[in-house]
Design a protein around this motif. Structure first.
Motif, PDB file in Angstrom:
ATOM      1  N   ALA A   1      -3.737   7.691  -4.903  1.00 36.78           N
ATOM      2  CA  ALA A   1      -4.800   7.408  -3.940  1.00 36.78           C
ATOM      3  C   ALA A   1      -4.339   6.371  -2.918  1.00 36.78           C
ATOM      4  CB  ALA A   1      -6.055   6.920  -4.663  1.00 36.78           C
ATOM      5  N   MET A   2      -3.573   5.369  -3.360  1.00 39.43           N
ATOM      6  CA  MET A   2      -3.038   4.362  -2.435  1.00 39.43           C
ATOM      7  C   MET A   2      -2.123   5.017  -1.403  1.00 39.43           C
ATOM      8  SD  MET A   2      -2.121   1.074  -4.857  1.00 39.43           S
ATOM      9  CE  MET A   2      -1.467   0.147  -3.464  1.00 39.43           C
ATOM     10  N   ILE A   3      -1.253   5.914  -1.864  1.00 39.02           N
ATOM     11  CA  ILE A   3      -0.323   6.577  -0.942  1.00 39.02           C
ATOM     12  C   ILE A   3      -1.079   7.457   0.043  1.00 39.02           C
ATOM     13  CG2 ILE A   3       1.505   8.318  -0.805  1.00 39.02           C
ATOM     14  CD1 ILE A   3       2.671   7.110  -3.348  1.00 39.02           C
ATOM     15  N   LEU A   4      -2.084   8.184  -0.445  1.00 41.44           N
ATOM     16  CA  LEU A   4      -2.892   9.021   0.443  1.00 41.44           C
ATOM     17  C   LEU A   4      -3.599   8.186   1.498  1.00 41.44           C
ATOM     18  CD1 LEU A   4      -4.461  11.618  -2.033  1.00 41.44           C
ATOM     19  CD2 LEU A   4      -2.753  12.052  -0.234  1.00 41.44           C
TER      20      LEU A   4
ATOM     21  N   ASN B   1       1.264   7.673  13.862  1.00 42.41           N
ATOM     22  CA  ASN B   1       0.206   7.462  12.881  1.00 42.41           C
ATOM     23  C   ASN B   1      -0.965   6.706  13.504  1.00 42.41           C
ATOM     24  OD1 ASN B   1       1.147   4.700  12.928  1.00 42.41           O
ATOM     25  ND2 ASN B   1       2.746   5.333  11.496  1.00 42.41           N
ATOM     26  N   ASN B   2      -1.988   6.468  12.690  1.00 44.18           N
ATOM     27  CA  ASN B   2      -3.193   5.793  13.175  1.00 44.18           C
ATOM     28  C   ASN B   2      -2.930   4.363  13.610  1.00 44.18           C
ATOM     29  OD1 ASN B   2      -4.684   8.079  12.654  1.00 44.18           O
ATOM     30  ND2 ASN B   2      -5.472   7.358  10.684  1.00 44.18           N
TER      31      ASN B   2
ATOM     32  N   ASN C   1       6.419   2.741   7.635  1.00 39.91           N
ATOM     33  CA  ASN C   1       6.672   1.426   8.210  1.00 39.91           C
ATOM     34  C   ASN C   1       6.723   0.400   7.078  1.00 39.91           C
ATOM     35  OD1 ASN C   1       5.950  -1.272   9.223  1.00 39.91           O
ATOM     36  ND2 ASN C   1       5.693  -0.272  11.197  1.00 39.91           N
ATOM     37  N   CYS C   2       7.870  -0.248   6.879  1.00 40.34           N
ATOM     38  CA  CYS C   2       8.060  -1.170   5.751  1.00 40.34           C
ATOM     39  C   CYS C   2       7.069  -2.324   5.792  1.00 40.34           C
ATOM     40  CB  CYS C   2       9.479  -1.734   5.768  1.00 40.34           C
ATOM     41  SG  CYS C   2      10.784  -0.513   5.625  1.00 40.34           S
ATOM     42  N   ASP C   3       6.931  -2.975   6.945  1.00 37.34           N
ATOM     43  CA  ASP C   3       6.064  -4.145   7.047  1.00 37.34           C
ATOM     44  C   ASP C   3       4.624  -3.805   6.698  1.00 37.34           C
ATOM     45  OD1 ASP C   3       8.046  -5.961   7.821  1.00 37.34           O
ATOM     46  OD2 ASP C   3       7.935  -5.293   9.892  1.00 37.34           O
ATOM     47  N   MET C   4       4.176  -2.644   7.171  1.00 31.11           N
ATOM     48  CA  MET C   4       2.800  -2.254   6.926  1.00 31.11           C
ATOM     49  C   MET C   4       2.555  -1.950   5.449  1.00 31.11           C
ATOM     50  SD  MET C   4       0.925  -2.424   9.595  1.00 31.11           S
ATOM     51  CE  MET C   4       1.149  -2.671  11.362  1.00 31.11           C
ATOM     52  N   VAL C   5       3.503  -1.291   4.808  1.00 27.74           N
ATOM     53  CA  VAL C   5       3.366  -0.998   3.385  1.00 27.74           C
ATOM     54  C   VAL C   5       3.266  -2.296   2.586  1.00 27.74           C
ATOM     55  CG1 VAL C   5       4.547  -0.052   1.356  1.00 27.74           C
ATOM     56  CG2 VAL C   5       4.486   1.253   3.483  1.00 27.74           C
ATOM     57  N   LEU C   6       4.119  -3.259   2.899  1.00 28.45           N
ATOM     58  CA  LEU C   6       4.101  -4.534   2.189  1.00 28.45           C
ATOM     59  C   LEU C   6       2.818  -5.313   2.464  1.00 28.45           C
ATOM     60  CD1 LEU C   6       7.832  -5.584   2.689  1.00 28.45           C
ATOM     61  CD2 LEU C   6       6.769  -4.631   0.636  1.00 28.45           C
TER      62      LEU C   6
ATOM     63  N   LYS D   1      -0.661   6.896   4.057  1.00 27.61           N
ATOM     64  CA  LYS D   1       0.085   7.882   4.847  1.00 27.61           C
ATOM     65  C   LYS D   1      -0.408   8.028   6.284  1.00 27.61           C
ATOM     66  CE  LYS D   1       1.706  11.792   3.318  1.00 27.61           C
ATOM     67  NZ  LYS D   1       3.151  11.591   3.477  1.00 27.61           N
ATOM     68  N   PRO D   2      -1.696   8.232   6.546  1.00 30.66           N
ATOM     69  CA  PRO D   2      -2.108   8.424   7.938  1.00 30.66           C
ATOM     70  C   PRO D   2      -1.945   7.174   8.798  1.00 30.66           C
ATOM     71  CG  PRO D   2      -4.026   8.350   6.490  1.00 30.66           C
ATOM     72  CD  PRO D   2      -2.829   8.406   5.608  1.00 30.66           C
ATOM     73  N   TRP D   3      -1.782   6.016   8.155  1.00 29.46           N
ATOM     74  CA  TRP D   3      -1.660   4.758   8.907  1.00 29.46           C
ATOM     75  C   TRP D   3      -0.213   4.319   9.099  1.00 29.46           C
ATOM     76  CZ3 TRP D   3      -5.497   2.345  11.455  1.00 29.46           C
ATOM     77  CH2 TRP D   3      -6.806   2.710  11.152  1.00 29.46           C
ATOM     78  N   TYR D   4       0.650   4.556   8.100  1.00 29.00           N
ATOM     79  CA  TYR D   4       1.976   3.938   8.105  1.00 29.00           C
ATOM     80  C   TYR D   4       3.136   4.926   8.093  1.00 29.00           C
ATOM     81  CZ  TYR D   4      -1.026   0.178   6.208  1.00 29.00           C
ATOM     82  OH  TYR D   4      -2.032  -0.733   5.993  1.00 29.00           O
TER      83      TYR D   4
END
Length: 401
Positions: free
Chosen positions: A214-217, A345-346, A241-246, A220-223
């Protein structure tokens, strides 16, 4: 990392740092053989003096540190003699004079090589920029000094604008930004993200009930959806995007939920820089600006330029390439000899809307806070009349921008 790998003064630390990695098991003959001069040009533009004075002061201090670090490879007093020299060029010439005497191999690493000139271009205009990077401008002259002095030079930066202006007199540099070998180094794959989230869950940093899929879903549309090389479209996964994921992960670790705002304000494209790009955007033959076209359609078909001078960034044929290098577009497809550059992405799409909205606000100001409250009252309290009357009033005052 390059410095840690190649620096002769760090040779003894190689096994500790890299021994359990592939590069530790397969060292090249050049590992640990260079004296490394490392310059970070993002630090070269601040200070109370002129542009050239601030640049010279920073680079001179770095050269003094170089002299102290490598004095044992030269002769007693080498560092003191270098420090006594009046400017950066003199120190470079001093090093160039003595390095061949000792057989020293010199490696130059420049981080943020375009930061200095991009700042000048954005804040002081094309005339000052041109004076720096053309003819006998001090910045261009410095790069000419590098040529022939260093066995290897590695530079990182955001765009190839400065690269083109400077290396026309340097003529031994090339741009590797879009080579497919580096594509998957520039982000996290979905496998990387899933593995990382599972690691933190197993370590107890995420709640036991955390649903990783659910976190990955949600992410995905954002990063997700970056591709930096045409050859990678079919061979490599799209990158996050690494920074956004972190940023999102940190929020889950501290609060147990996704962030209220999916965009980390600290990692947005520099706002003033984008305002400059908006001002540079011109109407093309279809009477629609490049930014407006991308915002409306989500993509643009173009040739991807690998180098271009600053004078060309207003060209609507070049402008999409600049947006690509700033991370505002990504390679999504090909069309014959052309590439399709799309909003990835968004996260980026929201930035486009905000940039365009500010441009419209400059033309025709609208109190968005009041508008938002009217919409809230309409949605949750049924007060629709006030909202519709407001929209009707604005419509009667609008004009085409």
């Amino acid at each position: 990392m390059l410095r840690a790998y190649y620096d002769i003064t760090q040779k003894e630390k190689f096994q500790k740092r890299f021994g359990n990695l592939w590069i530790g098991e397969h060292p090249t003959p050049l590992q640990g053989t260079f004296q490394v001069l490392y310059l970070d040009f993002s630090r070269a533009s601040g200070g109370s003096g002129s542009l050239s004075e601030n640049f010279d002061r920073y680079c001179g201090m770095v050269m003094d540190m170089f002299g102290m670090s490598y004095e044992s490879y030269y002769f007693p007093g080498f560092a003191a003699e270098m420090k006594a020299l009046p400017d950066f060029v003199s120190k470079l010439n001093y090093l160039n004079l003595h390095a061949p005497e000792t057989g020293a191999r010199l490696y130059l690493i420049i981080d943020e090589y375009d930061n200095f000139t991009n700042e000048v271009l954005n804040e002081q205009g094309n005339e000052v920029y041109h004076a720096l990077t053309h003819a006998s401008g001090f910045y261009r002259e410095i790069f000419k000094k590098f040529k022939g002095m260093f066995e290897r030079i590695f530079m990182t930066g955001v765009s190839p604008v400065t690269l083109d202006d400077l290396t026309s007199g340097f003529n031994i540099g090339w741009n590797i930004s879009t080579e497919y070998q580096f594509n998957i180094m520039l982000g996290f794959s979905e496998v990387d993200v899933r593995t990382m989230l599972q690691y933190y869950k197993d370590a107890g940093q995420l709640p036991e009930e955390t649903d990783i899929e659910a976190m990955i879903l949600e992410m995905k549309p954002w990063y997700d959806n970056y591709c930096f090389a045409e050859e990678s479209l079919e061979r490599d996964p799209k990158m996050f995007n690494c920074d956004m994921v972190l940023y999102c992960l940190r929020n889950y670790i501290t609060l147990g939920k996704s962030p209220k705002q999916m965009i980390d304000p600290n990692t947005r494209t520099d706002y003033n820089k984008m305002k400059k790009l908006i001002q540079l955007d011109r109407l093309d033959g279809d009477r629609k600006g490049v930014l407006r076209k991308i915002t409306d359609e989500g993509q643009i078909v173009t040739n991807l330029a690998f180098t271009f001078p600053a004078t060309e960034i207003t060209n609507p044929e070049i402008f999409p390439s600049l947006l690509f290098y700033y991370g505002m577009l990504t390679i999504s497809d090909t069309r014959g000899n052309y590439v399709v550059l799309s909003i990835p992405n968004n996260n980026v799409r929201k930035q486009y809307y905000e940039f365009m909205l500010e441009e419209y606000q400059d033309k025709r100001y609208l109190n968005l806070n009041n508008l938002g409250l009217l919409f809230y009252d309409m949605a949750y309290d049924g007060h629709w009349r006030e909202s519709l009357e407001f929209i009707y009033g604005v419509q009667n005052q609008m004009y085409i921008i």
